[in-house]
Enzyme design. Sequence first.
Site, PDB file in Angstrom:
ATOM      1  N   PHE A 147      41.767 -62.666  66.898  1.00 39.08           N
ATOM      2  CA  PHE A 147      42.975 -63.436  66.594  1.00 39.08           C
ATOM      3  C   PHE A 147      43.790 -63.524  67.878  1.00 39.08           C
ATOM      4  CE2 PHE A 147      47.364 -64.162  65.542  1.00 39.08           C
ATOM      5  CZ  PHE A 147      47.265 -65.239  64.684  1.00 39.08           C
ATOM      6  N   ASP A 232      43.965 -59.280  75.785  1.00 40.62           N
ATOM      7  CA  ASP A 232      45.069 -59.787  74.954  1.00 40.62           C
ATOM      8  C   ASP A 232      45.753 -58.585  74.309  1.00 40.62           C
ATOM      9  OD1 ASP A 232      46.766 -60.769  73.020  1.00 40.62           O
ATOM     10  OD2 ASP A 232      45.380 -62.302  72.289  1.00 40.62           O
ATOM     11  N   LYS A 261      55.278 -60.642  71.868  1.00 36.49           N
ATOM     12  CA  LYS A 261      55.862 -59.906  70.747  1.00 36.49           C
ATOM     13  C   LYS A 261      56.917 -58.898  71.186  1.00 36.49           C
ATOM     14  CE  LYS A 261      52.106 -60.776  67.494  1.00 36.49           C
ATOM     15  NZ  LYS A 261      52.766 -61.904  66.837  1.00 36.49           N
TER      16      LYS A 261
END
Length: 405
Positions: A147, A232, A261
Amino acid sequence: MTAPARTRTSADLIRAEEPVLAHNYHPLPVVVARAEGTWVEDVEGRRYLDMLSGYSALNFGHRHPALIEAAHRQLDQLTLTSRAFHNDRLAEFAERLAALTGLDMVLPMNTGAEAVESGIKVARKWAYDVKGVPAGQATIVVAADNFHGRTTTIVSFSTDETARTGFGPFTPGFKVVPYNDLAALEEAVDEHTAAVLIEPVQGEAGVVIPDDGYLTGVRELTRRKGCLFIADEIQSGLGRTGRTLAVDHEDVVPDMLLLGKALGGGIVPVSAVVARREVLGVLHPGEHGSTFGGNPLAAAVGIAVLELLETGEFQRRAAELGVILRDGLTELVGKGVLGFRARGLWAGVDIDPAIGTGREISERLMREGILAKDTHGSTIRLAPPLTITAEELRSALGTLERVLG
């Protein structure tokens, strides 16, 4: 006299969203109105312990005083210039982020998906300009069940059919191999490979942690075969796993990091590509950009986030409290929990389907004052703010035990 406006209830607000908001989410039926630290409060004043923390965007809790102060201070000075001009906060942000990660240069963006898209562009440019891959032939190797976001290019290499179906044609140039499989990766990487792009821990897949040595193997393989290693760390980075970065568990330094984030402190969207100088150095004026990327408000909040991380306090808290989380979940195996995976303050918990789906368990937890979120059938994710106390964490685990019973 004009009658006082009626306060809209949670039910009112949920109904009001239905005709005017795109239905791209299926949130739990709770309407948050206020928050502080690890707790949120809904419109009616009911309190909930946040065990999701915005998918790690709220690593430092809601409205952390140092982050709120930094934002207020910057709001009184300057919020946006665009990158047409310099601003007085960006240099310090980039310096501190490069120092924290052990890399050289920073490309500031806004959202996680933008960081991934930017990393893909940079890797391809590097392949053509530095590695000498023929034009238009660069490939990037990714892992199944990944993801990395939901833009058209990113879902092109997703294996989640919900994310893909109905959104083609897809962007070419990607090879998908099984996660945690060095032999498959070895076979996929060739002379046209620009980069290997992986999550050091697969968050959306259910907090899937690779075998010890996998990240070291990816680093060795990419170096030997002359391509980039892109990690990531948008969900896994910045303290969540008990280290600054998840790759730190194997003392691995990738060529490129994708961050987001928690970098915005739960206040503003902030993301970044951080890389070696010879990698990010392939970009020239006009080849990539963002009006809001690196804006002074984002940089000011980002600096305050980095100051919190530089102390090591939050990394230590995640490691120490992670022991409580693992021990508590271990006690629940066989009592409604089939198994779990945890690293730091982050866990994917597989619930016995006979007891309920992940969605149903999350709804039961919500009714008991705990906010968590499901993923993939009967798996729920637990990722509380790193500011949670041991008592709060034990209480949440006790509530989970009651719900499963």
